[in-house]
Design a protein around this motif. Sequence first.
Motif, short mmCIF file in Angstrom:
data_model
loop_
_atom_site.label_atom_id
_atom_site.label_comp_id
_atom_site.label_asym_id
_atom_site.label_seq_id
_atom_site.Cartn_x
_atom_site.Cartn_y
_atom_site.Cartn_z
N THR A 29 0.80 -1.23 0.00
CA THR A 29 0.00 0.00 0.00
C THR A 29 0.83 1.28 0.00
O THR A 29 0.31 2.35 -0.28
CB THR A 29 -0.90 0.04 1.26
OG1 THR A 29 -0.06 -0.17 2.40
CG2 THR A 29 -1.97 -1.03 1.22
N ASP A 30 2.12 1.17 0.35
CA ASP A 30 2.96 2.38 0.46
C ASP A 30 3.26 2.91 -0.94
O ASP A 30 3.99 2.29 -1.72
CB ASP A 30 4.25 2.00 1.21
CG ASP A 30 5.12 3.21 1.50
OD1 ASP A 30 5.13 4.16 0.69
OD2 ASP A 30 5.81 3.19 2.54
N GLU A 31 2.72 4.09 -1.24
CA GLU A 31 2.85 4.65 -2.59
C GLU A 31 4.30 4.96 -2.94
O GLU A 31 4.69 4.86 -4.10
CB GLU A 31 1.99 5.91 -2.75
CG GLU A 31 0.49 5.65 -2.77
CD GLU A 31 0.03 4.75 -3.94
OE1 GLU A 31 0.63 4.81 -5.03
OE2 GLU A 31 -0.92 3.96 -3.73
N SER A 32 5.10 5.36 -1.94
CA SER A 32 6.50 5.67 -2.26
C SER A 32 7.25 4.39 -2.67
O SER A 32 8.10 4.42 -3.56
CB SER A 32 7.19 6.38 -1.09
OG SER A 32 7.30 5.51 0.01
N GLN A 79 8.59 -1.83 2.45
CA GLN A 79 7.45 -1.18 3.10
C GLN A 79 7.58 -1.24 4.62
O GLN A 79 7.36 -0.25 5.32
CB GLN A 79 6.15 -1.85 2.63
CG GLN A 79 4.90 -1.34 3.32
CD GLN A 79 3.62 -1.75 2.58
OE1 GLN A 79 3.28 -1.18 1.56
NE2 GLN A 79 2.91 -2.73 3.11
N GLN A 82 10.00 1.42 6.28
CA GLN A 82 9.56 2.84 6.41
C GLN A 82 10.70 3.82 6.12
O GLN A 82 11.02 4.69 6.93
CB GLN A 82 8.99 3.10 7.81
CG GLN A 82 7.76 2.26 8.09
CD GLN A 82 7.28 2.37 9.53
OE1 GLN A 82 7.87 3.04 10.37
NE2 GLN A 82 6.19 1.68 9.83
#
Length: 223
Positions: A29-32, A79, A82
């Motif tokens: 889900t992490d767009e970056s 992900q 972080q």
Amino acid sequence: MARSIFEDKYYHKANRNQLVALLRNRGITDESVLNAMNQVPRHFFLDNAFEKHAYQDKAFPIGEGQTISQPYTVAYQTQLLQVKKNDKVLEVGTGSIYQATILAELGAWVFTIERQKKLYEFNQQQYCFKNKYLNIKFFYGDGFIGLPTYAPFDKIIITAAAPFIPPKLIEQLKVGGIMVLPVDQEGGEEQTMMRLTKQADGTLLEEQFESFSFVPMLSGKNG
Ligand code: SAH
């Protein structure tokens, strides 16, 4: 092992878009992270023979009995880590440099260690195409020892199956820092993905995630 296809063509980009859609479907889900996976041409990191397959969600051999991790695994670990711009990140297991490049794309300062001399040397030679990523430093050494000279790190990622949590790496992690690693399950072929966060009193907050299958983390240098 031959890598000469350093051209990023329209069909590579199209295949990469599809891969990113698949990762999204599998729960990343992490767009970056998704954006970094969309930017970095994975076929640059594989033998020419696998060029057509580079955007399948599969691991492939990279020589010396080692593998480039599956894209889902790379996205999953990244992900959990972080990564923030300018984080100092230690990676154990350079392998193909694909994971290191994803971290570099996220703006991290990457310090990556490989214990197989041939892979380390090959990477040094092949790296020239990526003048874009000057924020990766390569080391030939043993990830169980880490890089005390460059410590402490904001983040540490191990990309081989760890038999236990390496104590020296915990020492090299900042307070508030995060370490992501696959740890062997007792008597099994698989590893549990773990995330450790170093607390102000030096203790670790431990979280457990999905199971994965990595090549083993071995001690000492080879070569
Ligand atoms: N991050 C890599 C994954 C490579 S597979 C990629 O993106 O392609 C794991 C790698 O870890 C192998 O190349 C293996 O040689 C290396 N490795 C295993 N144990 C190690 C150790 N103790 N120190 C450093 N590298 C190690």
